[in-house]
Motif scaffolding. Structure first.
Motif, mmCIF file in Angstrom:
data_model
loop_
_atom_site.group_PDB
_atom_site.id
_atom_site.type_symbol
_atom_site.label_atom_id
_atom_site.label_comp_id
_atom_site.label_asym_id
_atom_site.label_seq_id
_atom_site.Cartn_x
_atom_site.Cartn_y
_atom_site.Cartn_z
ATOM 1 N N TYR A 24 0.858 -1.178 0.000
ATOM 2 C CA TYR A 24 0.000 0.000 0.000
ATOM 3 C C TYR A 24 0.901 1.238 0.000
ATOM 4 O O TYR A 24 2.089 1.151 0.361
ATOM 5 N N PRO A 25 0.390 2.384 -0.430
ATOM 6 C CA PRO A 25 1.206 3.608 -0.404
ATOM 7 C C PRO A 25 1.618 3.939 1.034
ATOM 8 O O PRO A 25 0.766 4.159 1.890
ATOM 9 N N VAL A 26 2.891 3.949 1.272
ATOM 10 C CA VAL A 26 3.388 4.146 2.641
ATOM 11 C C VAL A 26 3.373 5.619 3.036
ATOM 12 O O VAL A 26 3.018 5.975 4.158
ATOM 13 N N LYS A 27 3.713 6.483 2.088
ATOM 14 C CA LYS A 27 3.820 7.911 2.397
ATOM 15 C C LYS A 27 2.451 8.567 2.332
ATOM 16 O O LYS A 27 1.757 8.486 1.321
ATOM 17 N N GLU A 28 2.060 9.221 3.402
ATOM 18 C CA GLU A 28 0.790 9.951 3.391
ATOM 19 C C GLU A 28 0.983 11.297 2.706
ATOM 20 O O GLU A 28 2.068 11.872 2.733
ATOM 21 N N PRO A 29 -0.067 11.812 2.070
ATOM 22 C CA PRO A 29 0.073 13.056 1.296
ATOM 23 C C PRO A 29 0.354 14.273 2.174
ATOM 24 O O PRO A 29 -0.126 14.370 3.293
#
Length: 280
Positions: free
Chosen positions: A129-134
């Motif tokens: 899953y995308p690890v870095k949050e926006p």
């Protein structure tokens, strides 16, 4: 001959008695609440978001006006969750540590009755899953509030709220861009947003922090175009092309710096009977 006539009269009498009951029986009413019929599950980082729409009603279709709660069960037992609600939308979050199948089912419970179990709604989370949050910024623009974020190959989900609550459904989903202007805002109102990144499998990152901004209309409207003064007999007509700005409520007409009216005119044509008096 008499015997035949007697049989005919008897048959007609029986038929008349059978048709004497008007209407049909009432359907059986039920006080059992209807259960949750459909729920959806999605993943944000290491959390599952389970959400569903529910309009309270009984099994027979009648609207249910009494108080109720929704109990949630896993495969093993009843679980206690902080169920949030907005309108007919309900949801809760479930943290997980293992990658396995997670299943949930529901019961709707009133003071005296409870519904049947719903079917199981299941989900197997992903280890990717995308690890870095926006990271994003809010700014006031002419047409609304602009939300901009760092460039990413992921799809961006924009969530909009007027409360400090993480909702399950995004307000807008943006692909191939890193900004969006929310034009559905009103001057003086406070608006809050947060974002997630979403990969090609529909799995989202952890939600960003919630940021809020009070929208203020600080931009003057575009002026009207092509003003004309047309004379017809003893009357003058001022005609113009309306402003392209959406928030215009009227126009102020001046002749040689002198206002004809203190209040805006809500039209795009105006007649003047005596222009000489105006110029005095």
């Amino acid at each position: 001959m008499l015997k035949t006539r007697f049989k005919t009269v008897l048959a007609m009498t029986v038929f008349t008695i059978g048709c004497g009951v008007k209407g049909g029986p009432y359907p059986p009413f039920s006080k059992n609440p209807e259960t949750v019929k459909d729920a959806k599950i999605k993943q944000q980082d290491r959390e599952l978001i389970i959400y569903w729409n529910y309009i309270p009603h009984y099994e027979d279709g009648r609207i249910m006006n009494e108080n109720f709660r929704i109990d949630i069960f896993s495969m093993e037992h009843r679980i206690i969750k902080n169920v949030r609600k907005k309108g007919n939308l309900y949801w809760f979050r479930h943290s997980f540590n293992q990658v396995r199948e997670y299943c949930f089912r529901f019961k709707v419970v009133t003071k005296s009755r409870e519904s049947r179990f719903s079917k199981y709604f299941c989900y197997i989370p992903s280890i990717k899953y995308p690890v870095k949050e926006p990271e994003f910024n809010l700014s006031i623009e002419k047409d609304g509030i602009n939300i901009s974020w760092s460039k990413s190959s992921f799809t961006a989900n924009i969530y909009k709220t007027q409360e400090n609550i993480y909702y399950p459904l995004p307000f807008k989903t943006i692909s191939g861009a890193n900004s969006y202007t929310d034009a559905s805002v009103i001057s003086g109102n406070k608006y809050c947003y947060y974002l997630t990144f979403e990969d090609e499998n529909g799995v989202e990152s952890s939600p960003s922090q919630i940021k809020c901004l009070i929208f203020k209309d600080i931009f003057p409207p575009e002026p009207p175009q092509n003003p004309k003064l047309i004379r017809k007999e003893n009357t003058y007509y001022v005609i113009w092309t309306e402003s392209s700005s959406k928030d215009v409520v009227g126009y102020i007409i001046e002749i040689n710096g002198k206002k004809l009216f203190n209040r805006p005119v809500k039209t795009y044509v105006f007649s003047i009977k005596s222009i000489e008096k105006v110029l005095l």
